[in-house]
Design a protein around this motif. Structure first.
Motif, PDB file in Angstrom:
ATOM      1  N   LEU A  51       0.839  -1.364  -0.129  1.00 12.64           N
ATOM      2  CA  LEU A  51       0.087   0.055  -0.008  1.00 12.64           C
ATOM      3  C   LEU A  51       0.771   1.176   0.021  1.00 12.64           C
ATOM      4  CD1 LEU A  51      -3.156   0.311  -0.101  1.00 12.64           C
ATOM      5  CD2 LEU A  51      -3.070   0.965   2.342  1.00 12.64           C
ATOM      6  N   GLN A  52       1.961   1.265   0.683  1.00  8.23           N
ATOM      7  CA  GLN A  52       2.696   2.517   0.801  1.00  8.23           C
ATOM      8  C   GLN A  52       3.314   2.457  -0.417  1.00  8.23           C
ATOM      9  OE1 GLN A  52       5.396   2.573   4.434  1.00  8.23           O
ATOM     10  NE2 GLN A  52       3.562   1.594   5.540  1.00  8.23           N
ATOM     11  N   ILE A  53       3.789   1.611  -1.168  1.00  9.18           N
ATOM     12  CA  ILE A  53       4.412   1.597  -2.764  1.00  9.18           C
ATOM     13  C   ILE A  53       3.364   2.417  -3.690  1.00  9.18           C
ATOM     14  CG2 ILE A  53       5.232   0.422  -4.678  1.00  9.18           C
ATOM     15  CD1 ILE A  53       6.887  -1.309  -2.514  1.00  9.18           C
ATOM     16  N   ALA A  54       2.157   1.684  -3.651  1.00 12.13           N
ATOM     17  CA  ALA A  54       1.047   2.227  -4.158  1.00 12.13           C
ATOM     18  C   ALA A  54       0.876   3.659  -3.932  1.00 12.13           C
ATOM     19  CB  ALA A  54      -0.345   1.462  -4.072  1.00 12.13           C
ATOM     20  N   ALA A  55       0.688   3.965  -2.741  1.00 12.69           N
ATOM     21  CA  ALA A  55       0.543   5.565  -2.283  1.00 12.69           C
ATOM     22  C   ALA A  55       1.957   6.522  -2.529  1.00 12.69           C
ATOM     23  CB  ALA A  55       0.553   5.517  -0.742  1.00 12.69           C
ATOM     24  N   GLY A  56       2.968   6.083  -3.131  1.00 13.37           N
ATOM     25  CA  GLY A  56       4.129   6.803  -3.357  1.00 13.37           C
ATOM     26  C   GLY A  56       4.815   7.084  -2.266  1.00 13.37           C
ATOM     27  N   LEU A  57       4.654   6.416  -1.148  1.00 12.79           N
ATOM     28  CA  LEU A  57       5.341   6.917   0.102  1.00 12.79           C
ATOM     29  C   LEU A  57       6.956   5.943   0.147  1.00 12.79           C
ATOM     30  CD1 LEU A  57       2.413   6.550   2.400  1.00 12.79           C
ATOM     31  CD2 LEU A  57       3.573   8.804   1.572  1.00 12.79           C
ATOM     32  N   MET A  58       6.927   5.046  -0.765  1.00 13.82           N
ATOM     33  CA  MET A  58       8.133   4.201  -0.644  1.00 13.82           C
ATOM     34  C   MET A  58       8.298   3.771  -1.928  1.00 13.82           C
ATOM     35  SD  MET A  58       8.246   0.432   1.236  1.00 13.82           S
ATOM     36  CE  MET A  58       7.849   0.860   2.954  1.00 13.82           C
ATOM     37  N   PRO A  59       9.587   3.925  -2.466  1.00 11.16           N
ATOM     38  CA  PRO A  59       9.742   3.331  -3.948  1.00 11.16           C
ATOM     39  C   PRO A  59       9.833   1.681  -4.029  1.00 11.16           C
ATOM     40  CG  PRO A  59      11.916   4.254  -2.955  1.00 11.16           C
ATOM     41  CD  PRO A  59      10.796   4.216  -1.913  1.00 11.16           C
ATOM     42  N   PRO A  60       9.424   1.298  -5.089  1.00 10.74           N
ATOM     43  CA  PRO A  60       9.648  -0.205  -5.348  1.00 10.74           C
ATOM     44  C   PRO A  60      10.951  -0.671  -5.585  1.00 10.74           C
ATOM     45  CG  PRO A  60       8.376   0.601  -7.235  1.00 10.74           C
ATOM     46  CD  PRO A  60       8.803   1.811  -6.271  1.00 10.74           C
ATOM     47  N   SER A  61      11.584  -1.931  -5.078  1.00 12.92           N
ATOM     48  CA  SER A  61      12.736  -2.182  -5.745  1.00 12.92           C
ATOM     49  C   SER A  61      12.856  -2.509  -7.274  1.00 12.92           C
ATOM     50  CB  SER A  61      13.323  -3.552  -5.262  1.00 12.92           C
ATOM     51  OG  SER A  61      13.214  -3.220  -3.636  1.00 12.92           O
ATOM     52  N   ALA A  62      11.728  -2.785  -7.730  1.00 17.01           N
ATOM     53  CA  ALA A  62      11.484  -3.025  -9.124  1.00 17.01           C
ATOM     54  C   ALA A  62      10.117  -2.901  -9.509  1.00 17.01           C
ATOM     55  CB  ALA A  62      11.996  -4.362  -9.708  1.00 17.01           C
ATOM     56  N   GLY A  63       9.592  -2.653 -10.785  1.00 21.36           N
ATOM     57  CA  GLY A  63       8.586  -2.492 -11.274  1.00 21.36           C
ATOM     58  C   GLY A  63       7.938  -1.277 -11.385  1.00 21.36           C
ATOM     59  N   THR A  64       6.678  -0.937 -11.771  1.00 20.79           N
ATOM     60  CA  THR A  64       6.048   0.299 -11.956  1.00 20.79           C
ATOM     61  C   THR A  64       4.814   0.492 -11.008  1.00 20.79           C
ATOM     62  OG1 THR A  64       5.861  -0.431 -14.241  1.00 20.79           O
ATOM     63  CG2 THR A  64       6.993   1.708 -13.778  1.00 20.79           C
ATOM     64  N   VAL A  65       4.559   1.627 -10.740  1.00 24.24           N
ATOM     65  CA  VAL A  65       3.260   1.900 -10.149  1.00 24.24           C
ATOM     66  C   VAL A  65       2.692   3.083 -11.174  1.00 24.24           C
ATOM     67  CG1 VAL A  65       1.775   2.690  -8.280  1.00 24.24           C
ATOM     68  CG2 VAL A  65       3.728   1.347  -7.926  1.00 24.24           C
ATOM     69  N   ARG A  66       1.439   3.012 -11.460  1.00 26.87           N
ATOM     70  CA  ARG A  66       0.795   4.343 -12.175  1.00 26.87           C
ATOM     71  C   ARG A  66      -0.446   4.506 -11.589  1.00 26.87           C
ATOM     72  NH1 ARG A  66       1.331   0.776 -16.064  1.00 26.87           N
ATOM     73  NH2 ARG A  66       3.403   0.857 -17.377  1.00 26.87           N
ATOM     74  N   VAL A  67      -0.668   5.934 -11.571  1.00 27.16           N
ATOM     75  CA  VAL A  67      -2.022   6.430 -10.973  1.00 27.16           C
ATOM     76  C   VAL A  67      -2.386   7.310 -12.295  1.00 27.16           C
ATOM     77  CG1 VAL A  67      -3.186   8.284  -9.485  1.00 27.16           C
ATOM     78  CG2 VAL A  67      -1.846   6.317  -8.530  1.00 27.16           C
ATOM     79  N   ALA A  68      -3.799   7.038 -12.938  1.00 26.81           N
ATOM     80  CA  ALA A  68      -4.193   7.518 -14.048  1.00 26.81           C
ATOM     81  C   ALA A  68      -3.434   7.773 -15.085  1.00 26.81           C
ATOM     82  CB  ALA A  68      -4.645   9.076 -13.524  1.00 26.81           C
ATOM     83  N   GLY A  69      -2.860   6.461 -14.993  1.00 25.76           N
ATOM     84  CA  GLY A  69      -1.784   6.497 -16.205  1.00 25.76           C
ATOM     85  C   GLY A  69      -0.259   7.042 -16.237  1.00 25.76           C
ATOM     86  N   ARG A  70      -0.240   7.804 -14.964  1.00 21.43           N
ATOM     87  CA  ARG A  70       1.315   8.402 -14.838  1.00 21.43           C
ATOM     88  C   ARG A  70       2.056   7.676 -13.950  1.00 21.43           C
ATOM     89  NH1 ARG A  70      -2.071  11.945 -12.913  1.00 21.43           N
ATOM     90  NH2 ARG A  70      -1.012  11.966 -11.092  1.00 21.43           N
ATOM     91  N   PRO A  71       3.278   7.451 -14.219  1.00 18.23           N
ATOM     92  CA  PRO A  71       4.265   6.912 -13.302  1.00 18.23           C
ATOM     93  C   PRO A  71       4.191   7.469 -12.002  1.00 18.23           C
ATOM     94  CG  PRO A  71       5.389   7.229 -15.228  1.00 18.23           C
ATOM     95  CD  PRO A  71       4.117   7.863 -15.195  1.00 18.23           C
ATOM     96  N   VAL A  72       4.173   6.653 -10.946  1.00 15.92           N
ATOM     97  CA  VAL A  72       4.290   7.397  -9.508  1.00 15.92           C
ATOM     98  C   VAL A  72       5.760   7.656  -9.126  1.00 15.92           C
ATOM     99  CG1 VAL A  72       3.647   6.591  -7.035  1.00 15.92           C
ATOM    100  CG2 VAL A  72       1.938   6.554  -8.771  1.00 15.92           C
TER     101      VAL A  72
END
Ligand SMILES: Nc1ncnc2c1ncn2[C@@H]1O[C@H](COP(=O)(O)OP(=O)(O)O)[C@@H](O)[C@H]1O
Ligand SMILES: [Mg+2]
Length: 265
Positions: A51-72
């Protein structure tokens, strides 16, 4: 359409004197706009990390998260995050009203008086009219959690990311908060991602439930509940479909953690 997307997201944490500890293993998940999705899993499996990675509070070690199409790359403006520990997230020296106003008072063009007005609107939405002048510590746990929800709503989010927000209150208060949460979700057209270890809570509230495995977490199951909308969070518990899902998910959780499954290690 997906409003929040995780694509092959991995997270490992450095471990003292050993190899890095893998907490999340290539999780992909597309959260649909307007849905109520729960992330269900045993404690320590990596739910808060996800959840913290999804919220942009913590970076992932690999992979991408996008909100409304934009990378977080940091907290996106569309999303708010509500922590499990309401006691630690509210400011004790501020009144309830000023805790809620905190979410908007730094915005350009918003006066302190206007911020307080907006706070009162949100307090009404969580049935706390008349408590604005109290301090958080003068309220019960359930009421404090409603203040935290009001503060999150004041930011006018599209997405609410909730980390076990109902687990620290008694059972009756929890049901009350479930009803409130469904009402808010319906009225505001929110997208909600709720992290929980409570099977009944996940099923009663959600459109979909993502069941995580033990660490390193992956998605073991992604279940469409198919339960009706609008829904009463209490009455739905008596329906055959609810009971079927509860059984299925409890079974999956318990089997995964039976002795010999490595969970005790
Ligand atoms: N900042 C961190 N540094 C090191 N390890 C962490 C950190 N955050 C979480 N972990 C570890 O990652 C695993 C998953 O934690 P967490 O996401 O909090 O699980 P959950 O929310 O499902 O209980 C746990 O083993 C935890 O100890
Ligand atoms: Mg957690």
């Amino acid at each position: 359409m997906a409003i929040l997307e995780l694509e092959a997201v991995e997270k490992s944490f450095p471990a003292r004197g050993g190899p890095a500890m893998l907490a999340m293993d290539r999780i992909s998940l597309a959260v649909r706009e307007g849905e109520f999705l729960s992330i269900l899993g045993p404690s320590g499996c990596g739910k808060s990390t996800l959840l913290q990675i999804a919220a942009g509070l913590m970076p992932p070690s690999a992979g991408t998260v996008r909100v409304a199409g934009r990378p977080v790359t940091g907290p996106p403006p569309e999303a708010v995050y509500v922590f499990q520990q309401y006691g630690r997230s509210l400011l004790p020296w501020r009144t309830v009203r000023d805790n809620v106003a905190f979410a908007v008072e730094h915005r350009p063009g918003i006066s302190k008086a206007r911020a307080r007005e907006l706070a009162d609107v949100q307090l009404a939405a969580v049935a706390l009219t008349g408590f604005g002048d109290h301090f958080p510590w003068q309220l019960s746990g359930g009421m404090q959690q409603r203040v935290a929800l009001a503060r999150a709503l004041a930011a006018e989010p599209k997405i609410m990311l909730l980390d076990e927000p109902f687990s620290a209150v008694d059972a009756l208060t929890r049901l009350d908060l479930h009803r409130l949460m469904l009402e808010l979700w319906e009225k505001r057209g929110l997208t909600v991602v709720l992290v929980t270890h409570d099977v009944e809570e996940a099923v009663a509230l959600s459109d979909r439930v993502a069941l995580l495995t033990k660490r390193p977490s992956t998605i073991a199951r992604l279940v469409e509940t198919g339960l009706p909308r609008p829904r009463d969070a209490v009455e739905v518990r008596e329906t055959p479909r609810f009971l079927e899902l509860r059984h299925e998910l409890l079974d999956a959780l318990l089997t995964r953690h039976a002795p010999g499954d490595g969970h005790a290690a």
